[in-house]
Scaffold this active site. Sequence first.
Site, PDB file in Angstrom:
ATOM      1  N   ASP A  69      13.690  41.025  56.721  1.00 37.36           N
ATOM      2  CA  ASP A  69      15.036  40.535  56.428  1.00 37.36           C
ATOM      3  C   ASP A  69      15.232  39.227  57.198  1.00 37.36           C
ATOM      4  O   ASP A  69      15.194  39.210  58.426  1.00 37.36           O
ATOM      5  CB  ASP A  69      16.061  41.590  56.876  1.00 37.36           C
ATOM      6  CG  ASP A  69      17.482  41.122  56.661  1.00 37.36           C
ATOM      7  OD1 ASP A  69      17.799  40.721  55.536  1.00 37.36           O
ATOM      8  OD2 ASP A  69      18.268  41.135  57.621  1.00 37.36           O
ATOM      9  N   THR A 102      18.894  35.975  52.426  1.00 35.58           N
ATOM     10  CA  THR A 102      18.897  35.280  53.728  1.00 35.58           C
ATOM     11  C   THR A 102      17.587  34.524  53.955  1.00 35.58           C
ATOM     12  O   THR A 102      17.577  33.496  54.620  1.00 35.58           O
ATOM     13  CB  THR A 102      19.105  36.288  54.871  1.00 35.58           C
ATOM     14  OG1 THR A 102      18.197  37.367  54.688  1.00 35.58           O
ATOM     15  CG2 THR A 102      20.509  36.822  54.877  1.00 35.58           C
TER      16      THR A 102
END
Length: 536
Positions: A69, A102
């Site tokens: 992530d 992201t």
Amino acid sequence: MSLAFDEFGRPFIIIREQDKKSRVKGIDAVKASIMAAKTVARTLRSSLGPKGMDKMLQSPDGDVTITNDGATILELMEVENQIGKLMVELSKSQDHEIGDGTTGVVVLAGALLEQAESLIDMGIHPLRIAEGYEMACKVSTENLDKIKSKFDFTKEDIEPLVKTCMTTLSSKIVGRLKRQMAEICCKAVLAVADLERRDVNLDLIKVEGKVGGLMEDTRLVEGIVIDKDFSHPQMPKQLNDVKIAILTCPFEPPKPKTKHKVEIDTVEKFEELRKQEQQYFVDMVQKCKDSGAGLVICQWGFDDEANHLLMHHNLPAVRWVGGVEIELLAMATGARIVPRFSELSPEKLGQAGSVKEVGFGTTKDKMLVIEGCPNLKAVTIFVRGGNKMVLDEIKRSLHDAICVARNLVRDNAIVYGGGAAEISCSLAVEEAANNVVGVEQYAMRAFADALHAVPLSLAENSGLPPIESLTSVRKRQMEEKNPYLGIDCNDVGTNDMREQNVFETVIGKKQQLFLATQVCKMILKIDDVIKPSEFD
């Protein structure tokens, strides 16, 4: 050195401690900034897409995190450079606003700055490049509005939502169970969504986890899971159709606020004091019984005496329940939070279909599962995983999927993934650049080239030849005027993303373009960096 001269011609220094500060000016400052941003972006490039690699990060106190992530990686990387910190903030703002994309936003910003560097070498002024990027960003977002599709879904038909969440989860650790996880996330979001106002309060979705068990054991609890057990081991482990009292007052005798001193000089006085204290507890328990409560949930602790009396009066109780959980319980069961025993009444009680204590493995870990609540306004996703690192990564993955489902409830427009939207925008920007007179045309073409960074990274991470894959898809998009063609990362055999069911939300894509362009503009405008010199 910044020198100035007074009226007598004597020099003096304007910047204090000039000799102790390091300073970079002009094009060197811009290039140093671009270099720092490119380095951060390059770190994340290999994490993009369904075949993206994970990063292992160790904190100073020895905690290990394994994740792909983007926002989490950058947050834990502890970037020192100020421009690097801007990239971290960029990823954070994408995470806070959209929840997904992201990694992509940082890769795109890095590519834009890389292209800007070659334009600066050609002698183009950084501000003109920034203006060209703004124009190109506008063209790209208009193009996204042209190629977007609408997804209609209802509480009964959640298939469109599930497919979009599956795209998000395909690059995560839960990729092999993406269908099951996506369904859990969509059901959770729709359970708490206000479809009329098109709004979702994510605070009402609690993600709770326990180490052990299989990833497949993850389930959606239509109620609340509390990491507590009943206060007395002999209390019943399961209650059905129970009335619940939620208290924020402790089961303890009152403590005077002033300093006090009680002198006991005879046994009779001591007995009297003990009886009075006991009577105080009996009254408390009786008030709970009189209101009709079958279970007491308390924010504070109990005295041993109170615990014994609750057990004696067949009144199960749970203590030390956190404030957030108390609020969620009140919402789900329809109970009112009671601050004093004197205010306890039958209409302030909540209702639950079942409350049961669940044990896990051989660890003696216990949790309470409260289900069958009348207002399904709060739900819990209960996650299982092999170890703590896996558990944390599953929670992060589910958070991204929940955010995507929320974005679709807010705005149900989607574009196709696999780099299809980026290639389509790149073609649109190149076409628009032909009609622009001036230096901005170069910047717009550079923006179009930078958009290729996402499909190139996807192809590279999937083990495909990057340039060949990109050029063949680009050629087909131009010939067929088909904006749904992207990189075939999963080797399905087709480049049509509609057949592969690879979707992304339009608001997520637009946000990526806006944020990346804004950060590039900001970095390109820096022409002087003054900072304290490092210690020798």
